[in-house]
Motif scaffolding. Structure first.
Motif, PDB file in Angstrom:
ATOM      1  N   SER A 178      -8.960  15.403  -2.898  1.00  0.00           N
ATOM      2  CA  SER A 178      -8.017  16.428  -2.428  1.00  0.00           C
ATOM      3  C   SER A 178      -6.555  16.025  -2.613  1.00  0.00           C
TER       4      SER A 178
ATOM      5  N   ASN B  55      -6.155  20.013   7.800  1.00  0.00           N
ATOM      6  CA  ASN B  55      -7.025  18.972   7.246  1.00  0.00           C
ATOM      7  C   ASN B  55      -8.086  18.540   8.254  1.00  0.00           C
TER       8      ASN B  55
ATOM      9  N   ARG C  44      -4.262  28.810   3.387  1.00  0.00           N
ATOM     10  CA  ARG C  44      -4.818  28.060   4.520  1.00  0.00           C
ATOM     11  C   ARG C  44      -4.260  28.543   5.862  1.00  0.00           C
TER      12      ARG C  44
ATOM     13  N   HIS D  93      -8.709  24.031   0.287  1.00  0.00           N
ATOM     14  CA  HIS D  93      -7.451  24.211  -0.437  1.00  0.00           C
ATOM     15  C   HIS D  93      -7.559  25.290  -1.505  1.00  0.00           C
ATOM     16  N   GLU D  94      -8.762  25.495  -2.013  1.00  0.00           N
ATOM     17  CA  GLU D  94      -8.953  26.536  -3.006  1.00  0.00           C
ATOM     18  C   GLU D  94     -10.352  27.129  -2.861  1.00  0.00           C
TER      19      GLU D  94
ATOM     20  N   VAL E 235      -6.023  29.124  -5.429  1.00  0.00           N
ATOM     21  CA  VAL E 235      -5.377  28.504  -4.270  1.00  0.00           C
ATOM     22  C   VAL E 235      -5.651  29.338  -3.027  1.00  0.00           C
TER      23      VAL E 235
ATOM     24  N   GLU F  99      -0.234  21.620   8.079  1.00  0.00           N
ATOM     25  CA  GLU F  99      -1.049  20.969   7.047  1.00  0.00           C
ATOM     26  C   GLU F  99      -2.021  19.942   7.623  1.00  0.00           C
TER      27      GLU F  99
ATOM     28  N   TYR G 163      -3.976  18.320  -4.293  1.00  0.00           N
ATOM     29  CA  TYR G 163      -3.410  19.500  -3.634  1.00  0.00           C
ATOM     30  C   TYR G 163      -2.095  19.205  -2.899  1.00  0.00           C
ATOM     31  N   LYS G 164      -1.749  17.946  -2.783  1.00  0.00           N
ATOM     32  CA  LYS G 164      -0.514  17.608  -2.083  1.00  0.00           C
ATOM     33  C   LYS G 164       0.688  17.955  -2.952  1.00  0.00           C
TER      34      LYS G 164
END
Length: 553
Positions: A476, A258, A273, A264-265, A270, A254, A479-480
């Motif tokens: 963002s 980043n 990644r 993320h989408e 979705v 992850e 998205y977590k």
């Protein structure tokens, strides 16, 4: 006739006594509109005491009580009862805390406690941990809104409607309150992003190398070659060229994604990644580095103790690491015999377009979520203690300590004493152990409140923070934590996929050639599908849509 008079007199006497008793009871039990000042009494309030939603209910009862508090971080080393701040809070509220930390993995320990039916009074766990959902779904913790309605409506005022709404479950209840929770609007308004992800390098070595470009695979490999050729040792110990915080699940997945600004989408859906071409290309870069002997696998297997020892002695060259974990180390290194051996944030790996990183900011989930277990014998004191800690008064007490001893009022504004600031810059460990101020007890920390009292950060810390803020992708945070948690079939499927990925990534990095890499990677993708990845994607999409709806409310 005498018998009739006796009966009549007895009835009259009974009525008079009953009236007197009721009158006396009303006088005794009618509370004042404001609870008694905790400094003048520590006696428990009567059950009939009125609960004022604008007044902290902890003031109603400051008698001594013990609460156990499980902090789900095995590296957390602070205790309660020795520092000035913890003593002050206990003296004020009557609550004495016994802090417990897991000896190993927090999820496993809490799961065992759930099985035994014996849980600590208070539980703080990472908002992403699967045990959190199990605690909620298994009826192991109280609904905080129900406790607040019964014992302390002041809780609703200090916890914040936004936070309670964000964590509200389908049944209408909220079971946990987070620390370090940020809304996108707040971040846009204040500039406080809470971004802590950075790519760090040791300043002196980086400068001596001529500040090489680490954003491309070629520049990254060239820098590692320089480390191997010119800087293999430091103070008689081998230099570890690379470190990734959280190993496979975080630093190499992850976090690295980043840095590469992997979306993320896409088109409202979705994005997978893990199969992003830039991410795969960088995994192959690490494979090449391993093949050339430029890195080893210590960054995937080092224990927390080994990581701490290497960091404290500046034995890493570059790190995928959160800057917040360096606030104690950097000032120490800057004050050492080699004052340029501290770490600075620079541009690390980037995608093929050279886009800046899109780092996770803070979000509504926060960091840790604190709950009250149904094992507690004192639910009323527990919810009132949480209300106190979440209030501005509690935040000030826990963050600044005791007025006159650790802080003074300067023009009406709280300000740390100069000697406390000095300790912050030179000996954080002593400051936390002896005084317990600032971020010692962070379990319910509210940055919106406490950041106004923070002293100016030392330059060796501020550089990292500023770099992270500049690369934060404020929107963002939503998205977590999209992945399924708990005991559901989809959560079990995701746990199985995650475990297999942890086993697969080291195989990818140590693959003998690119063809072997591709074979291992494709084999993992096939297993991932067979384990139920389609259901995981569906869950992520539903969760993302629900979060967007909440944000729009």
């Amino acid at each position: 006739m005498k018998k009739g008079m006796v009966v009549t007199l007895a009835i009259i006497l009974a009525l008079i006594m009953a009236a007197c008793t009721n009158s006396g009871g009303n006088n005794e039990n009618t509370p004042t509109s404001k609870p008694a000042d905790s400094t003048s009494t520590n006696q428990p309030a009567t059950e009939e005491a009125a609960l004022d939603p604008d007044v902290p209910a902890w003031q109603l009862d400051t008698s001594p009580v013990d609460l156990t508090w499980f902090v789900g971080a095995n590296w957390y080393g602070h205790t309660w009862g020795e520092s000035l701040t913890s003593k002050y809070v206990t003296e004020k509220t009557g609550v004495n805390v016994k802090i417990e930390v897991p000896s190993g993995e927090a999820n496993e320990q809490i799961t065992l406690m759930m099985t035994s039916g014996q849980l600590p009074d208070l539980i703080s766990m990472g908002s992403w941990e699967s045990a959190v959902k199990k605690l909620w779904e298994g009826d192991h913790v109280y609904a905080l809104n129900e406790l607040a309605e019964q014992y302390d409506p002041y809780f609703f005022k200090v916890a914040g409607d936004g936070t309670l709404k964000w964590y509200r479950q389908p049944n209408g209840n909220t079971y946990g309150v987070p620390n370090d929770s940020y809304s996108p609007n707040l971040m846009h308004e204040t500039g406080m992003t809470a971004a802590n992800q950075t790519f760090l390098v040791r300043k002196d070595l980086y400068d001596e190398m001529g500040k090489p470009d680490l954003s491309t695979p070629e520049g990254f490999l060239n820098a590692l070659q320089l480390v191997k050729d010119k800087y293999p040792e430091y103070k008689g110990q081998p230099i570890s060229p690379f470190f990734a915080q959280g190993n496979v699940p975080y630093g190499m997945t992850e976090y690295l994604q980043n840095l590469l600004a992997v979306p993320h989408e896409k088109d409202g859906k979705v994005n997978d990644r893990l199969t992003d071409p830039d991410y795969v290309a960088w995994l192959k870069t690490f494979r090449t580095a391993y093949e050339r002997g430029l890195i080893n696998v210590d960054f995937l297997v080092d224990s927390d103790t080994q990581v701490e020892e290497k960091t404290n002695n500046a034995r890493y060259f570059m790190m995928v690491r959160e800057w917040t974990g360096m606030t104690a180390v950097n000032p120490m290194l800057a004050a050492s015999a080699n004052p340029d051996s501290y770490y600075i944030a620079v541009d690390g790996p980037q995608n093929a377009n050279g886009d800046s990183a899109k780092l996770f900011p803070g979000n509504m989930d926060g960091w840790m979520v604190t709950m009250i277990s149904k094992s507690t014998k004192n639910p009323e004191r527990a919810i009132r203690f949480l209300s106190y800690l979440a209030s501005e008064e509690g935040q000030k007490d826990l963050f600044l300590g005791k007025e006159g001893e650790t802080w003074d009022s300067a023009s009406g504004n709280p300000k740390l004493k100069p000697e406390m600031v000095q300790l912050l810059e030179t000996d954080i460990a002593k400051m936390e152990k002896d005084y317990g101020i600032l971020d010692t007890y962070w379990m319910l920390r509210n940055p919106v409140i406490v950041n106004q009292w923070r002293p100016e950060k030392a330059p060796v810390i501020k550089q990292m923070e500023d770099f992270a803020n500049a690369q934060a992708d404020i929107d963002s945070g939503i998205y977590k934590g999209l992945d399924p948690l708990g005991d559901s079939d989809v959560a079990v499927a995701w746990a199985r996929i995650s475990q297999n990925w942890e086993e697969t990534l080291p195989e990818l990095i140590t693959a003998k050639d690119e063809a072997a890499f591709d074979k291992i990677f494709n084999s993992f993708l096939e297993r991932r599908t067979s384990y139920g990845f389609d259901q995981v994607v569906e869950h992520r999409q539903i969760e993302l849509d629900a979060r967007k709806a909440k944000m729009a409310e």
